[in-house]
Design an enzyme around this catalytic site. Structure first.
Site, PDB file in Angstrom:
ATOM      1  N   TRP A 180       1.041  -1.165  -0.054  1.00 52.66           N
ATOM      2  CA  TRP A 180      -0.005  -0.036  -0.054  1.00 52.66           C
ATOM      3  C   TRP A 180       0.999   1.399   0.101  1.00 52.66           C
ATOM      4  O   TRP A 180       1.831   1.353   0.786  1.00 52.66           O
ATOM      5  CB  TRP A 180      -1.077   0.119   1.286  1.00 52.66           C
ATOM      6  CG  TRP A 180      -1.723   1.548   1.233  1.00 52.66           C
ATOM      7  CD1 TRP A 180      -2.321   1.869   0.653  1.00 52.66           C
ATOM      8  CD2 TRP A 180      -1.289   2.639   2.375  1.00 52.66           C
ATOM      9  NE1 TRP A 180      -2.891   3.114   1.202  1.00 52.66           N
ATOM     10  CE2 TRP A 180      -2.098   3.617   2.012  1.00 52.66           C
ATOM     11  CE3 TRP A 180      -0.183   2.595   3.221  1.00 52.66           C
ATOM     12  CZ2 TRP A 180      -2.031   4.823   2.637  1.00 52.66           C
ATOM     13  CZ3 TRP A 180      -0.046   3.753   4.132  1.00 52.66           C
ATOM     14  CH2 TRP A 180      -0.976   4.919   3.644  1.00 52.66           C
ATOM     15  N   GLU A 219      -2.895  -2.769  -2.477  1.00 49.25           N
ATOM     16  CA  GLU A 219      -4.154  -2.194  -1.816  1.00 49.25           C
ATOM     17  C   GLU A 219      -4.557  -0.730  -2.170  1.00 49.25           C
ATOM     18  O   GLU A 219      -3.683   0.146  -2.128  1.00 49.25           O
ATOM     19  CB  GLU A 219      -3.822  -2.148  -0.459  1.00 49.25           C
ATOM     20  CG  GLU A 219      -4.875  -1.518   0.562  1.00 49.25           C
ATOM     21  CD  GLU A 219      -4.572  -1.578   2.263  1.00 49.25           C
ATOM     22  OE1 GLU A 219      -3.487  -1.789   2.521  1.00 49.25           O
ATOM     23  OE2 GLU A 219      -5.389  -1.129   2.949  1.00 49.25           O
ATOM     24  N   LYS A 221      -7.342   2.597  -2.331  1.00 52.13           N
ATOM     25  CA  LYS A 221      -7.824   3.639  -1.368  1.00 52.13           C
ATOM     26  C   LYS A 221      -8.694   4.568  -1.887  1.00 52.13           C
ATOM     27  O   LYS A 221      -8.380   5.102  -3.085  1.00 52.13           O
ATOM     28  CB  LYS A 221      -6.905   3.949  -0.587  1.00 52.13           C
ATOM     29  CG  LYS A 221      -7.179   4.853   0.779  1.00 52.13           C
ATOM     30  CD  LYS A 221      -5.767   4.986   1.829  1.00 52.13           C
ATOM     31  CE  LYS A 221      -6.225   5.871   2.942  1.00 52.13           C
ATOM     32  NZ  LYS A 221      -5.575   5.989   3.846  1.00 52.13           N
ATOM     33  N   ASP A 252      -9.423  -3.295   1.901  1.00 48.52           N
ATOM     34  CA  ASP A 252      -9.479  -2.556   3.146  1.00 48.52           C
ATOM     35  C   ASP A 252     -10.911  -2.202   3.649  1.00 48.52           C
ATOM     36  O   ASP A 252     -11.480  -1.127   2.675  1.00 48.52           O
ATOM     37  CB  ASP A 252      -8.783  -1.648   3.301  1.00 48.52           C
ATOM     38  CG  ASP A 252      -8.354  -1.172   4.887  1.00 48.52           C
ATOM     39  OD1 ASP A 252      -9.283  -0.809   5.497  1.00 48.52           O
ATOM     40  OD2 ASP A 252      -7.262  -0.988   5.308  1.00 48.52           O
ATOM     41  N   HIS A 255     -11.755   1.601   3.157  1.00 48.30           N
ATOM     42  CA  HIS A 255     -11.244   2.545   2.032  1.00 48.30           C
ATOM     43  C   HIS A 255     -12.160   2.738   1.220  1.00 48.30           C
ATOM     44  O   HIS A 255     -11.812   2.912  -0.073  1.00 48.30           O
ATOM     45  CB  HIS A 255      -9.909   1.670   1.409  1.00 48.30           C
ATOM     46  CG  HIS A 255      -8.808   1.733   2.334  1.00 48.30           C
ATOM     47  ND1 HIS A 255      -7.629   1.333   1.904  1.00 48.30           N
ATOM     48  CD2 HIS A 255      -8.628   2.111   3.426  1.00 48.30           C
ATOM     49  CE1 HIS A 255      -6.826   1.435   2.793  1.00 48.30           C
ATOM     50  NE2 HIS A 255      -7.197   1.911   4.011  1.00 48.30           N
ATOM     51  N   HIS A 279      -8.244  -6.395   4.619  1.00 50.56           N
ATOM     52  CA  HIS A 279      -7.810  -5.632   5.806  1.00 50.56           C
ATOM     53  C   HIS A 279      -9.166  -4.878   6.389  1.00 50.56           C
ATOM     54  O   HIS A 279     -10.062  -4.203   6.397  1.00 50.56           O
ATOM     55  CB  HIS A 279      -7.049  -4.191   5.485  1.00 50.56           C
ATOM     56  CG  HIS A 279      -5.676  -4.503   5.077  1.00 50.56           C
ATOM     57  ND1 HIS A 279      -4.755  -3.448   4.822  1.00 50.56           N
ATOM     58  CD2 HIS A 279      -4.839  -5.621   5.252  1.00 50.56           C
ATOM     59  CE1 HIS A 279      -3.468  -3.960   5.063  1.00 50.56           C
ATOM     60  NE2 HIS A 279      -3.597  -5.064   5.054  1.00 50.56           N
ATOM     61  N   ASP A 287     -11.854   6.832   7.000  1.00 47.39           N
ATOM     62  CA  ASP A 287     -10.925   5.638   7.228  1.00 47.39           C
ATOM     63  C   ASP A 287     -10.292   5.875   8.561  1.00 47.39           C
ATOM     64  O   ASP A 287      -9.065   5.858   8.707  1.00 47.39           O
ATOM     65  CB  ASP A 287      -9.978   5.572   6.016  1.00 47.39           C
ATOM     66  CG  ASP A 287      -9.028   4.248   6.056  1.00 47.39           C
ATOM     67  OD1 ASP A 287      -9.265   3.241   6.637  1.00 47.39           O
ATOM     68  OD2 ASP A 287      -7.857   4.544   5.630  1.00 47.39           O
ATOM     69  N   ASP A 289     -10.172   3.540  11.055  1.00 44.21           N
ATOM     70  CA  ASP A 289      -9.296   2.378  11.775  1.00 44.21           C
ATOM     71  C   ASP A 289      -9.787   2.390  13.055  1.00 44.21           C
ATOM     72  O   ASP A 289      -8.950   1.784  14.106  1.00 44.21           O
ATOM     73  CB  ASP A 289      -7.743   2.538  11.448  1.00 44.21           C
ATOM     74  CG  ASP A 289      -7.601   2.361   9.877  1.00 44.21           C
ATOM     75  OD1 ASP A 289      -7.611   1.489   9.466  1.00 44.21           O
ATOM     76  OD2 ASP A 289      -7.097   3.427   9.528  1.00 44.21           O
ATOM     77  N   ASP A 319      -6.917  -4.700   9.890  1.00 45.40           N
ATOM     78  CA  ASP A 319      -6.230  -3.637   9.778  1.00 45.40           C
ATOM     79  C   ASP A 319      -6.963  -2.271  10.764  1.00 45.40           C
ATOM     80  O   ASP A 319      -7.651  -1.650   9.867  1.00 45.40           O
ATOM     81  CB  ASP A 319      -5.762  -3.073   8.274  1.00 45.40           C
ATOM     82  CG  ASP A 319      -5.164  -1.767   8.267  1.00 45.40           C
ATOM     83  OD1 ASP A 319      -4.196  -1.302   9.267  1.00 45.40           O
ATOM     84  OD2 ASP A 319      -5.128  -1.282   7.104  1.00 45.40           O
TER      85      ASP A 319
HETATM   86  C1  RNT Z   1      -3.761   2.596   4.951  1.00 42.10           C
HETATM   87  C2  RNT Z   1      -3.908   1.174   4.691  1.00 42.10           C
HETATM   88  C3  RNT Z   1      -2.808   0.430   5.011  1.00 42.10           C
HETATM   89  C4  RNT Z   1      -2.254   0.728   6.471  1.00 42.10           C
HETATM   90  C5  RNT Z   1      -1.310  -0.187   7.051  1.00 42.10           C
HETATM   91  C6  RNT Z   1      -0.537   0.161   8.242  1.00 42.10           C
HETATM   92  O1  RNT Z   1      -4.880   3.428   4.679  1.00 42.10           O
HETATM   93  O2  RNT Z   1      -5.019   0.768   5.357  1.00 42.10           O
HETATM   94  O3  RNT Z   1      -3.057  -0.708   5.012  1.00 42.10           O
HETATM   95  O4  RNT Z   1      -3.302   0.903   7.399  1.00 42.10           O
HETATM   96  O5  RNT Z   1      -0.293  -0.525   6.136  1.00 42.10           O
HETATM   97 ZN    ZN Z   2      -5.034  -1.454   5.072  1.00 42.76          ZN
END
Ligand code: RNT
Ligand code: ZN
Length: 412
Positions: A180, A219, A221, A252, A255, A279, A287, A289, A319
């Protein structure tokens, strides 16, 4: 065997679901736990800020400050999660022995300790290149028009593939490596094509050599913080790249646009790519997390995987990185939530529902989907925990509290 489980087993059996074989499948369901929840994505390189469009918020005391503390926290979390699980490393978590090892100098020697640790702790490892939190990160890394910067990151990512391959060889199981990069623009840009051309070219150079002990994931986004106007590695870009090159797209769950369903990507992508990487996260408005929960979007994702018969074509990474709550607790909650989503998906009488759907009996489809929300899946999950020798229900809180008091609170 508990009375509650006995009753649950009978109730599921009436629909042709064998809870014993579901518990067996749960034992074969391995999460790839992300190492970066333990320290808010800091890593062991330097004390620099987290950059690259991502942000960990919160200041809960006692985050892991070194490899020993990180391993200790992860083992503690793993002891409260049933089953055997993998650990997903980022390049910045190498053991650099107090030396300055730049990203284009990293090698497998910095991960020998991890390989050993994985062997000792029955934990297979996955890997990630790290483009963020570095003086050369800027807004553009692999897509940077400056060839010197691009080459720096190409070299970094190639070396990461070598490391992943060595890990995979040592553990006799492919190491899943995710790429990513944060590349994007804060404001208007008229160079979209150029940046994407450069990213494609960099990836082609990175992937030129086939490696048999690792697998490549890419990955995409929607946007990053400070890079709101344009993302080079968008979903279209990586979906096309993965399909054209046999790579693994990473979904993810944080994302996508808020009304877009990550779950619905599964069946679309798996018709064109061999495998997918997840993820699993929880976006709150962006996003963000947040810690994974058994919420509807996450549940839908696992339903889609099981309904597609794709259990073995998915890599189950987590993630999220919440610095505001007990970090070991965050691991345990999120991992167990993903397992709960999986167990519900495995306990669904999908053949029966499918048949009703094909017969045009939509009301029966809805009836079963509704009724199954209230079936006693929690009793089956508790039984799974019990047999794995892991506390059931809320009992793990006492363990986390003890560990927080005896270990984490001593870090200052
Ligand atoms: C960032 C991505 C990525 C990170 C990690 C730490 O938006 O989701 O995967 O969260 O690599
Ligand atoms: Zn991620």
């Amino acid at each position: 065997m508990s009375k509650a489980y006995d009753i649950a087993r009978e109730r599921y059996a009436k629909f042709g679901i064998d809870t014993e074989s579901v518990i067996g499948q749960m034992n074969d369901f391995h999460l790839s736990m992300h190492c970066w929840q333990a320290d808010d994505v800091s890593g062991f390189e330097s004390a620099g800020d987290l950059t690259g469009g991502i942000q960990a918020t919160g200041n809960y005391p006692g985050k892991a400050r070194n490899v020993d503390e990180l391993r200790s926290d992860i083992l503690m979390a793993k002891s409260l999660i049933p089953g055997t699980h993998r650990l997903n490393l980022h390049e910045i978590y190498g053991e650099f022995g107090g030396q300055k090892v730049d990203r284009n100098e990293v090698g497998v020697e910095h991960f020998r300790g991890w390989i050993e640790w994985g062997r000792e702790n029955n934990t297979k490892l996955d890997f990630n290149s790290t483009s963020f939190s570095h003086p050369k990160s800027g807004n553009l890394s692999l897509a940077n028009p400056d060839k010197a910067i691009r080459d720096f990151w190409i070299e970094h990512t190639r070396r990461c593939r070598d490391i992943a391959d060595a890990i995979g060889q040592a553990q006799e199981d492919p190491c899943i490596m995710n790429v990513w990069v944060h590349d994007g623009c804060k404001d208007m840009s008229v160079n979209h094509y150029l940046y994407r051309y450069l990213l494609k070219d960099s990836l082609d150079k990175i992937f030129i050599e086939h490696k048999s002990n690792m697998k490549d994931c890419i990955e995409g986004k929607v946007f990053g913080i400070g890079l709101e106007s344009f993302t080079v590695g968008s979903h279209d870009f990586y979906t096309a790249y993965a399909a054209a090159n046999g790579k693994i797209p990473t979904i993810d769950t944080g994302h996508y646009h808020p009304t877009e369903s990550p779950a619905d990507k599964v069946s679309a992508l798996l018709n064109f790519v061999p495998e997918i990487m997840l993820h699993v996260s929880r976006p709150v408005r962006w996003d963000s997390d947040h810690v994974t929960l058994k919420d509807d979007p996450t549940q839908d994702l696992f339903f889609e995987i099981v309904r597609a018969g794709a259990l073995d074509r998915v890599h189950y990474g987590l993630d999220y990185f919440d610095g505001a709550i007990n970090r070991v607790g965050a691991y345990v909650i999120g991992s167990r939530a993903a397992q709960k989503c999986m167990i519900c998906a495995l306990l669904e009488p999908v053949e029966l529902i499918r048949q009703y759907e094909l017969e045009g009996e939509t009301y029966k489809v809805l009836t079963l989907l509704e009724e199954f929300k209230a079936m006693p899946w929690g009793d089956v999950y508790d039984e799974f925990c019990e047999r794995a020798g892991v506390p059931r229900g809320t009992a793990y809180m006492a363990e986390i509290d003890r560990y927080t008091k005896e270990v984490v609170s001593k870090r200052c």
